[in-house]
Scaffold this motif. Structure first.
Motif, PDB file in Angstrom:
ATOM      1  N   LYS A  30       0.836  -1.209   0.000  1.00 46.55           N
ATOM      2  CA  LYS A  30       0.000   0.000   0.000  1.00 46.55           C
ATOM      3  C   LYS A  30       0.868   1.255   0.000  1.00 46.55           C
ATOM      4  CE  LYS A  30      -3.903  -2.356   1.950  1.00 46.55           C
ATOM      5  NZ  LYS A  30      -4.702  -2.687   3.091  1.00 46.55           N
ATOM      6  N   SER A  32       3.558   1.690  -1.457  1.00 45.22           N
ATOM      7  CA  SER A  32       4.115   1.916  -2.796  1.00 45.22           C
ATOM      8  C   SER A  32       3.179   2.744  -3.672  1.00 45.22           C
ATOM      9  CB  SER A  32       4.453   0.581  -3.469  1.00 45.22           C
ATOM     10  OG  SER A  32       3.264  -0.118  -3.789  1.00 45.22           O
ATOM     11  N   ASN A  33       1.977   2.986  -3.224  1.00 43.67           N
ATOM     12  CA  ASN A  33       1.038   3.833  -3.956  1.00 43.67           C
ATOM     13  C   ASN A  33       1.237   5.325  -3.686  1.00 43.67           C
ATOM     14  OD1 ASN A  33      -0.880   1.994  -5.390  1.00 43.67           O
ATOM     15  ND2 ASN A  33      -0.986   1.151  -3.326  1.00 43.67           N
ATOM     16  N   TYR A  34       2.022   5.649  -2.641  1.00 42.40           N
ATOM     17  CA  TYR A  34       2.144   7.068  -2.304  1.00 42.40           C
ATOM     18  C   TYR A  34       3.470   7.469  -1.668  1.00 42.40           C
ATOM     19  CZ  TYR A  34       1.385   5.671   2.511  1.00 42.40           C
ATOM     20  OH  TYR A  34       1.528   5.082   3.727  1.00 42.40           O
ATOM     21  N   VAL A  37       8.890   3.006  -3.426  1.00 38.96           N
ATOM     22  CA  VAL A  37       8.704   2.115  -4.581  1.00 38.96           C
ATOM     23  C   VAL A  37       8.948   0.664  -4.180  1.00 38.96           C
ATOM     24  CG1 VAL A  37       9.193   3.813  -6.362  1.00 38.96           C
ATOM     25  CG2 VAL A  37      11.069   2.490  -5.411  1.00 38.96           C
ATOM     26  N   CYS A 129       0.367  13.042  -0.134  1.00 37.15           N
ATOM     27  CA  CYS A 129       0.272  11.873  -1.012  1.00 37.15           C
ATOM     28  C   CYS A 129      -0.586  10.780  -0.380  1.00 37.15           C
ATOM     29  CB  CYS A 129       1.659  11.333  -1.340  1.00 37.15           C
ATOM     30  SG  CYS A 129       2.617  12.411  -2.419  1.00 37.15           S
ATOM     31  N   TRP A 133      -4.093   9.553  -2.109  1.00 30.69           N
ATOM     32  CA  TRP A 133      -4.264   8.151  -2.497  1.00 30.69           C
ATOM     33  C   TRP A 133      -5.446   7.513  -1.760  1.00 30.69           C
ATOM     34  CZ3 TRP A 133      -3.253   3.388   0.130  1.00 30.69           C
ATOM     35  CH2 TRP A 133      -3.483   2.282  -0.683  1.00 30.69           C
ATOM     36  N   GLY A 137      -7.721   7.984  -4.635  1.00 34.95           N
ATOM     37  CA  GLY A 137      -7.045   7.037  -5.509  1.00 34.95           C
ATOM     38  C   GLY A 137      -6.033   7.688  -6.440  1.00 34.95           C
ATOM     39  N   VAL A 138      -5.595   8.893  -6.097  1.00 41.66           N
ATOM     40  CA  VAL A 138      -4.641   9.632  -6.925  1.00 41.66           C
ATOM     41  C   VAL A 138      -3.224   9.335  -6.444  1.00 41.66           C
ATOM     42  CG1 VAL A 138      -3.859  11.938  -7.587  1.00 41.66           C
ATOM     43  CG2 VAL A 138      -6.310  11.453  -7.400  1.00 41.66           C
ATOM     44  N   HIS A 139      -2.341   9.034  -7.383  1.00 38.02           N
ATOM     45  CA  HIS A 139      -0.939   8.727  -7.097  1.00 38.02           C
ATOM     46  C   HIS A 139      -0.098   9.972  -7.388  1.00 38.02           C
ATOM     47  CE1 HIS A 139      -1.721   4.356  -6.806  1.00 38.02           C
ATOM     48  NE2 HIS A 139      -2.710   4.681  -7.620  1.00 38.02           N
ATOM     49  N   ARG A 141       2.839  10.903  -6.457  1.00 41.46           N
ATOM     50  CA  ARG A 141       4.277  10.736  -6.659  1.00 41.46           C
ATOM     51  C   ARG A 141       4.617  10.147  -8.021  1.00 41.46           C
ATOM     52  NH1 ARG A 141       7.256  11.136  -1.580  1.00 41.46           N
ATOM     53  NH2 ARG A 141       8.974  10.038  -2.521  1.00 41.46           N
ATOM     54  N   LYS A 142       3.639   9.558  -8.689  1.00 41.09           N
ATOM     55  CA  LYS A 142       3.908   8.945  -9.991  1.00 41.09           C
ATOM     56  C   LYS A 142       4.449  10.004 -10.948  1.00 41.09           C
ATOM     57  CE  LYS A 142       1.980   6.125 -13.630  1.00 41.09           C
ATOM     58  NZ  LYS A 142       0.821   5.422 -14.131  1.00 41.09           N
TER      59      LYS A 142
END
Length: 152
Positions: A30, A32-34, A37, A129, A133, A137-139, A141-142
């Motif tokens: 989880k 890793s979504n915000y 990595v 972040c 998320w 549901g927004v990432h 850091r992507k």
């Protein structure tokens, strides 16, 4: 008289139940979504982990000190060869959760002020972040740090 040591304190309210926020912080899949990595394992009391961040090309050792389900997480990590304590407290606020982060401490000198500036920015980014998320549901850091690895 200036304080001898510096510490970071920041918090944010997240519109999700405490348990959902807690799991997003302790579960590397989880996280890793915000935030990271890669994480070598779940945050549990007295565990040693490795994290990798999208903006750093190094493994960061993390020594988890204490985890209290849905309430508290503490760990140590290195900052320029100095071990720093991070504490996260989760507090129920109606149906929401307030996440408070404290990182301590550094000397009140030029190096300490540089740490305070950089890590305060980092913790504000972490909380924003996490909120984006979990709530939407927004990432965030992507792709946010790709420019650091591009050849000029």
């Amino acid at each position: 008289m200036k304080p001898q040591t510096l510490e970071i304190k920041t918090s944010i309210q997240i519109q999700k139940p405490v348990h959902e926020v807690f799991e997003a912080i302790v579960d590397p899949a989880k996280m890793s979504n915000y935030f990271i990595v890669y994480g070598s394992g779940r945050m549990e009391t007295d565990t040693k982990l490795t994290w990798r961040f999208p903006e750093l090309d190094v493994d960061v050792p993390v020594c988890v000190a204490k985890v209290m389900n849905d309430e508290y997480i503490s760990y140590y990590w290195d900052n320029n060869k100095k071990e720093m304590l991070v504490e996260m407290k989760l507090t129920k606020h109606g149906n929401d959760t307030v996440v408070s982060v404290t990182e301590k401490s550094a000397e009140n000198d030029e190096a300490g002020i540089k740490w305070l500036k950089g890590n305060t920015e980092g913790w504000a980014n972490f909380l924003a972040c996490l909120k984006a998320w979990l709530e939407y549901g927004v990432h965030l850091r992507k792709g946010a740090f790709d420019y650091r690895f591009e050849k000029k």
